[in-house]
Enzyme design. Structure first.
Site, PDB file in Angstrom:
ATOM      1  CB  CYS A 141      -0.954  -0.007   1.197  1.00 40.95           C
ATOM      2  SG  CYS A 141      -0.175  -0.446   2.761  1.00 40.95           S
ATOM      3  CG  HIS A 220      -0.166   3.801   5.694  1.00 39.83           C
ATOM      4  ND1 HIS A 220       0.293   3.165   6.819  1.00 39.83           N
ATOM      5  CD2 HIS A 220      -0.544   2.804   4.844  1.00 39.83           C
ATOM      6  CE1 HIS A 220       0.199   1.843   6.658  1.00 39.83           C
ATOM      7  NE2 HIS A 220      -0.314   1.605   5.471  1.00 39.83           N
TER       8      HIS A 220
HETATM    9  P1  NAD Z   1      -5.332 -10.837   6.086  1.00 40.90           P
HETATM   10  O1  NAD Z   1      -4.707 -11.529   7.232  1.00 40.90           O
HETATM   11  O2  NAD Z   1      -6.368  -9.814   6.302  1.00 40.90           O
HETATM   12  O3  NAD Z   1      -5.973 -11.917   5.098  1.00 40.90           O
HETATM   13  C1  NAD Z   1      -5.321 -13.090   4.721  1.00 40.90           C
HETATM   14  C2  NAD Z   1      -6.376 -14.182   4.579  1.00 40.90           C
HETATM   15  O4  NAD Z   1      -5.774 -15.354   4.037  1.00 40.90           O
HETATM   16  C3  NAD Z   1      -7.001 -14.587   5.907  1.00 40.90           C
HETATM   17  O5  NAD Z   1      -8.417 -14.672   5.717  1.00 40.90           O
HETATM   18  C4  NAD Z   1      -6.409 -15.961   6.178  1.00 40.90           C
HETATM   19  O6  NAD Z   1      -7.291 -16.788   6.909  1.00 40.90           O
HETATM   20  C5  NAD Z   1      -6.243 -16.487   4.779  1.00 40.90           C
HETATM   21  N1  NAD Z   1      -5.239 -17.539   4.610  1.00 40.90           N
HETATM   22  C6  NAD Z   1      -4.131 -17.775   5.319  1.00 40.90           C
HETATM   23  N2  NAD Z   1      -3.450 -18.813   4.789  1.00 40.90           N
HETATM   24  C7  NAD Z   1      -4.169 -19.250   3.743  1.00 40.90           C
HETATM   25  C8  NAD Z   1      -4.018 -20.300   2.810  1.00 40.90           C
HETATM   26  N3  NAD Z   1      -2.954 -21.108   2.860  1.00 40.90           N
HETATM   27  N4  NAD Z   1      -4.953 -20.449   1.858  1.00 40.90           N
HETATM   28  C9  NAD Z   1      -6.023 -19.636   1.792  1.00 40.90           C
HETATM   29  N5  NAD Z   1      -6.233 -18.609   2.663  1.00 40.90           N
HETATM   30  C10 NAD Z   1      -5.309 -18.443   3.625  1.00 40.90           C
HETATM   31  O7  NAD Z   1      -4.119 -10.263   5.216  1.00 40.90           O
HETATM   32  P2  NAD Z   1      -4.173  -9.005   4.243  1.00 40.90           P
HETATM   33  O8  NAD Z   1      -4.016  -7.772   5.056  1.00 40.90           O
HETATM   34  O9  NAD Z   1      -5.296  -9.133   3.325  1.00 40.90           O
HETATM   35  O10 NAD Z   1      -2.781  -9.189   3.487  1.00 40.90           O
HETATM   36  C11 NAD Z   1      -2.657 -10.042   2.364  1.00 40.90           C
HETATM   37  C12 NAD Z   1      -1.471  -9.589   1.553  1.00 40.90           C
HETATM   38  O11 NAD Z   1      -1.719  -8.256   1.102  1.00 40.90           O
HETATM   39  C13 NAD Z   1      -0.143  -9.526   2.301  1.00 40.90           C
HETATM   40  O12 NAD Z   1       0.899  -9.829   1.403  1.00 40.90           O
HETATM   41  C14 NAD Z   1      -0.057  -8.070   2.714  1.00 40.90           C
HETATM   42  O13 NAD Z   1       1.271  -7.628   2.939  1.00 40.90           O
HETATM   43  C15 NAD Z   1      -0.665  -7.396   1.508  1.00 40.90           C
HETATM   44  N6  NAD Z   1      -1.206  -6.057   1.774  1.00 40.90           N
HETATM   45  C16 NAD Z   1      -1.917  -5.794   2.907  1.00 40.90           C
HETATM   46  C17 NAD Z   1      -2.391  -4.506   3.137  1.00 40.90           C
HETATM   47  C18 NAD Z   1      -3.133  -4.154   4.392  1.00 40.90           C
HETATM   48  O14 NAD Z   1      -3.004  -3.024   4.856  1.00 40.90           O
HETATM   49  N7  NAD Z   1      -3.902  -5.031   4.974  1.00 40.90           N
HETATM   50  C19 NAD Z   1      -2.145  -3.506   2.201  1.00 40.90           C
HETATM   51  C20 NAD Z   1      -1.478  -3.814   1.022  1.00 40.90           C
HETATM   52  C21 NAD Z   1      -0.982  -5.100   0.824  1.00 40.90           C
END
Ligand code: NAD
Length: 339
Positions: A141, A220
């Site tokens: 992000c 942010h």
């Molecule tokens: P999150 O924890 O909200 O969601 C991840 C989901 O994946 C959860 O529902 C979890 O139960 C599920 N999961 C875990 N292992 C799994 C598997 N093996 N198979 C299927 N589902 C599985 O995480 P998020 O915040 O959505 O982050 C996901 C990615 O996006 C990360 O790489 C993160 O760095 C990136 N990201 C996050 C944000 C943020 O602010 N949240 C912003 C930009 C990028």
């Protein structure tokens, strides 16, 4: 034939990407995978997204909760042309072999190391480089926010030096186990990981980043100090450069947007899905110029800013649009993103 997209990981990013895919004219959502039953799994079912059991999850747990499950992740992947991996940081890499074995293209998120993919991606910066690629990583992000702004400033004025202080939100709103609740935490690593991440897209960008974590969930905020190569004629010229570019929202003084709470209130008033703000947010009053020295604030909504970028990445990988402008136009129309 629309591109068939599977979403592995249905959390903060995955659920938003799934909704976004379901709105695109040239893509179809074949399913979403979750590891555990939860309210989000129920929502997937209510939206009639085929729900699959991912990771170490168990079919019987979903069925015991009364959730209709279409099968396991492997079965979901068989229906797809591309998978968006939105599982937690570093988990995506563990799935890479499975995606390759299924002969699937894959989009990864910013929590993965850059070498998980052929290139790191942000639509305004390097859409064309992703045309036809099989593995693309959408940067995080904060990096998306920086790279979008860099796309504008590099093209219009050139960048001599750029220092950013990132005031980072402590957690996403639903993350009750993260903090801090009452602290300001400097990140001692210098530069913070954001500068090298931005350089995965613009290797010659002379940028340094310093990060601080604060107790908020509401976006942010970047404090930018940029030495430009060519001095802009005026602050208005800089504002015009951002206004003429998609995915920038610039608030005026009379709108009384004092900070991130009003930005998100505006998004809710706008009836944006989930109250999301997928644009970089700037303020007219928050842009200052002294010769070629530019200072500006920008706010970045961590939960949603990468969502349109995931869509554009897919469009590039399947050559569905020849350039960034045409893909962004389709994505933004479908998602209701307008300045
Ligand atoms: P999150 O924890 O909200 O969601 C991840 C989901 O994946 C959860 O529902 C979890 O139960 C599920 N999961 C875990 N292992 C799994 C598997 N093996 N198979 C299927 N589902 C599985 O995480 P998020 O915040 O959505 O982050 C996901 C990615 O996006 C990360 O790489 C993160 O760095 C990136 N990201 C996050 C944000 C943020 O602010 N949240 C912003 C930009 C990028």
């Amino acid at each position: 034939m629309p591109v068939r997209v599977a979403v592995n990981g249905f959390g903060t990013i995955g659920k938003r990407v799934a909704d976004a895919i379901s709105k695109q004219p040239d893509m179809v959502l074949v399913g979403v995978a979750k590891t555990r039953p939860s309210f989000e799994a129920r929502i997937a079912m209510e939206r009639e997204y085929p729900l699959y059991v991912g990771g170490d999850g168990r079919l019987e747990d979903f069925r015991a909760a009364g959730l209709t499950v279409a099968g396991t992740t492997d079965e979901m992947l068989r229906q797809a042309d591309v998978v968006v991996d939105a599982t937690p940081d570093k988990a995506g890499r563990e799935h890479a072999a499975k995606y390759a074995a299924a002969n699937l293209k894959a989009v990864y998120q910013g929590g993965e190391k850059p070498d998980v993919a052929e290139l790191s991606f942000s639509a305004l910066a390097n859409y064309e480089a992703a045309l036809g690629k099989s593995r693309v990583r959408v940067v995080s992000c904060n990096t998306t926010g920086i790279v979008r702004a860099a796309s504008v400033l590099r093209a219009r004025y050139g960048v001599e030096r750029w220092d950013v202080t990132l005031i980072r939100r402590a957690a996403d709103p639903a993350e009750t186990r993260k903090g801090p609740v009452n602290a300001i935490l400097p990140t001692f690593q210098f530069p913070s990981h954001h500068a090298p991440d931005a350089q995965t897209i613009f290797p010659d960008l002379p940028i340094t980043t310093t990060a601080v974590v604060v107790p908020t969930t509401l976006m942010h905020l970047h404090v930018n100090h940029v030495q430009l190569r060519r001095p802009p004629a005026s602050v208005s010229d800089v504002l015009d450069a951002f206004r003429e570019t998609p995915r920038f929202q610039i608030f005026r003084s009379w709108e009384h947007v004092e900070g991130t709470p009003q930005v998100l209130e505006y998004a809710r008033d706008h009836l944006s899905p989930r109250g999301d703000m997928m644009m970089n947010v700037l303020w007219e009053d928050g842009v200052h110029l002294q010769g070629a020295e530019l200072r500006f604030f920008q706010a970045i909504h961590q939960e949603s800013i990468v969502v349109p970028e995931n869509i554009d990445a897919i469009r590039a990988m399947f050559n569905l649009a020849p350039d960034a402008a045409s893909s962004i136009a389709v994505t933004d129309m479908a998602l209701g993103i307008r300045q």
